[in-house]
Every structure is written in C-alpha cells, then in structure tokens.
Design a protein around this motif. Structure first.
Motif, PDB file in Angstrom:
ATOM      1  N   UNK A  14      53.548  42.246  29.211  1.00  0.00           N
ATOM      2  CA  UNK A  14      53.650  43.358  31.214  1.00  0.00           C
ATOM      3  C   UNK A  14      53.679  42.482  32.091  1.00  0.00           C
ATOM      4  N   UNK A  15      52.246  41.891  31.972  1.00  0.00           N
ATOM      5  CA  UNK A  15      51.628  40.669  32.877  1.00  0.00           C
ATOM      6  C   UNK A  15      52.957  38.977  33.004  1.00  0.00           C
ATOM      7  N   UNK A  16      53.682  39.194  32.030  1.00  0.00           N
ATOM      8  CA  UNK A  16      54.562  37.733  31.761  1.00  0.00           C
ATOM      9  C   UNK A  16      55.804  38.311  32.711  1.00  0.00           C
ATOM     10  N   UNK A  17      56.737  39.561  32.250  1.00  0.00           N
ATOM     11  CA  UNK A  17      57.465  39.789  32.411  1.00  0.00           C
ATOM     12  C   UNK A  17      57.540  40.471  33.803  1.00  0.00           C
ATOM     13  N   UNK A  18      56.261  40.706  34.676  1.00  0.00           N
ATOM     14  CA  UNK A  18      56.485  41.412  35.850  1.00  0.00           C
ATOM     15  C   UNK A  18      56.293  40.241  36.390  1.00  0.00           C
ATOM     16  N   UNK A  19      55.332  38.821  35.908  1.00  0.00           N
ATOM     17  CA  UNK A  19      55.327  37.650  36.928  1.00  0.00           C
ATOM     18  C   UNK A  19      57.159  37.001  37.171  1.00  0.00           C
ATOM     19  N   UNK A  20      57.663  37.615  35.925  1.00  0.00           N
ATOM     20  CA  UNK A  20      59.397  36.560  35.863  1.00  0.00           C
ATOM     21  C   UNK A  20      59.676  37.711  36.991  1.00  0.00           C
ATOM     22  N   UNK A  21      60.003  39.168  36.322  1.00  0.00           N
ATOM     23  CA  UNK A  21      60.386  39.302  38.195  1.00  0.00           C
ATOM     24  C   UNK A  21      60.138  39.700  38.942  1.00  0.00           C
ATOM     25  N   UNK A  22      59.367  39.158  39.337  1.00  0.00           N
ATOM     26  CA  UNK A  22      58.275  39.015  40.622  1.00  0.00           C
ATOM     27  C   UNK A  22      59.019  37.453  41.353  1.00  0.00           C
ATOM     28  N   UNK A  23      58.912  37.285  40.394  1.00  0.00           N
ATOM     29  CA  UNK A  23      59.640  35.486  40.564  1.00  0.00           C
ATOM     30  C   UNK A  23      60.917  35.762  41.113  1.00  0.00           C
ATOM     31  N   UNK A  24      61.717  36.408  40.539  1.00  0.00           N
ATOM     32  CA  UNK A  24      63.523  36.450  40.901  1.00  0.00           C
ATOM     33  C   UNK A  24      63.471  36.812  42.175  1.00  0.00           C
ATOM     34  N   UNK A  25      62.417  37.509  42.603  1.00  0.00           N
ATOM     35  CA  UNK A  25      63.062  37.949  43.705  1.00  0.00           C
ATOM     36  C   UNK A  25      62.127  37.466  45.233  1.00  0.00           C
ATOM     37  N   UNK A  26      61.630  36.693  45.086  1.00  0.00           N
ATOM     38  CA  UNK A  26      61.638  35.886  45.819  1.00  0.00           C
ATOM     39  C   UNK A  26      59.993  36.267  46.548  1.00  0.00           C
ATOM     40  N   UNK A  27      59.123  36.904  45.986  1.00  0.00           N
ATOM     41  CA  UNK A  27      57.579  37.079  46.644  1.00  0.00           C
ATOM     42  C   UNK A  27      57.128  35.961  46.526  1.00  0.00           C
ATOM     43  N   UNK A  28      56.487  36.311  47.803  1.00  0.00           N
ATOM     44  CA  UNK A  28      55.015  34.587  47.263  1.00  0.00           C
ATOM     45  C   UNK A  28      53.510  34.980  47.657  1.00  0.00           C
TER      46      UNK A  28
END
Length: 130
Positions: A46-60
C-alpha cells in the motif's frame, strides 16, 4: 495508506488518500493484488503504491501515515526482513535526493483516549508538518 489482507486467498485490497495541510481530501485511489504472503507485505505494498502514485502527481511534501507500527519502525530504522526487503528497498529509493520529494516522512498515528497522537517522530522529515 491501508491494506486489507485475505489470508485464505492470499489477496489484498490497498487504499490511500492524499490530503492537503487542512486535511481536505485531494486524491484517493485503491488497487488489489494477489499472491500476497502476509499483512505486513500488504501494508508495504500500500505504501509502495501510494508513493508511486504521489510521485506521478508531482507533490513535493509527503507525510505518510500507516497504521502498521511494525512497518513504520522497519522503514524508519531500516530493519528489513527478507520477506519485505525488495518492497522496502523500493520504498527507501523514494528517499534518495534524486526523487522529486523535498519532504518525506513516515509515521504511525494511534488513537489514545480519542486523541490522535504519533508513536514516533519520523526519521525522514525535512520540514514536514504532522
């Protein structure tokens, strides 16, 4: 992030919610996977998927909260089991300077007498308010 593991099927439902500083939901998502060996593996996915998703949204600035105390400690202290090594290594790669995150922290929030508190201060917090 959160995960729901079904041991009889070795399957898992994964979910994550992104919210802004005022705790207003910005984005939420979920996924399912099979051949997941344990609840800890499910939470790590779940953490891995969330981090992958948030990286694609360009949150910093990311303050990631997991309800898995064991996993939060493993990430913060880099005490990885063989079962979780590959996934936690991938999660750890999000902490490298080459990622787009300028702030990334992991914490384990718990409820105590109805109040939200934090079990541990995140190791990787670069000005990230919790």
């Amino acid at each position: 992030t959160d995960a729901a593991w079904k041991p009889e099927f070795k399957s898992v439902g994964l979910a994550w919610i992104f919210s802004d500083q005022s705790n207003t939901e910005v984005v939420h998502a979920s996924s399912a996977q099979v051949h997941v060996s344990s609840p800890s593996m499910a939470e790590a996915l779940a953490i891995q998927e969330a981090l992958t998703h948030v990286a694609s949204l360009h949150f910093t600035h990311i303050c990631l909260r997991t309800d898995s105390q064991v996993l939060s400690r493993a990430i913060n202290k880099k005490t990885w089991t063989m079962e979780l090594y590959e996934i936690l290594s991938d999660i750890d790669s999000f902490l490298s300077p080459s990622t787009s995150f300028s702030a990334l922290s992991f914490s384990f929030p718990v409820l105590s007498m109805g109040l939200l508190i934090y079990w541990q201060k995140p190791k990787y917090s670069f000005g990230c308010k919790l």
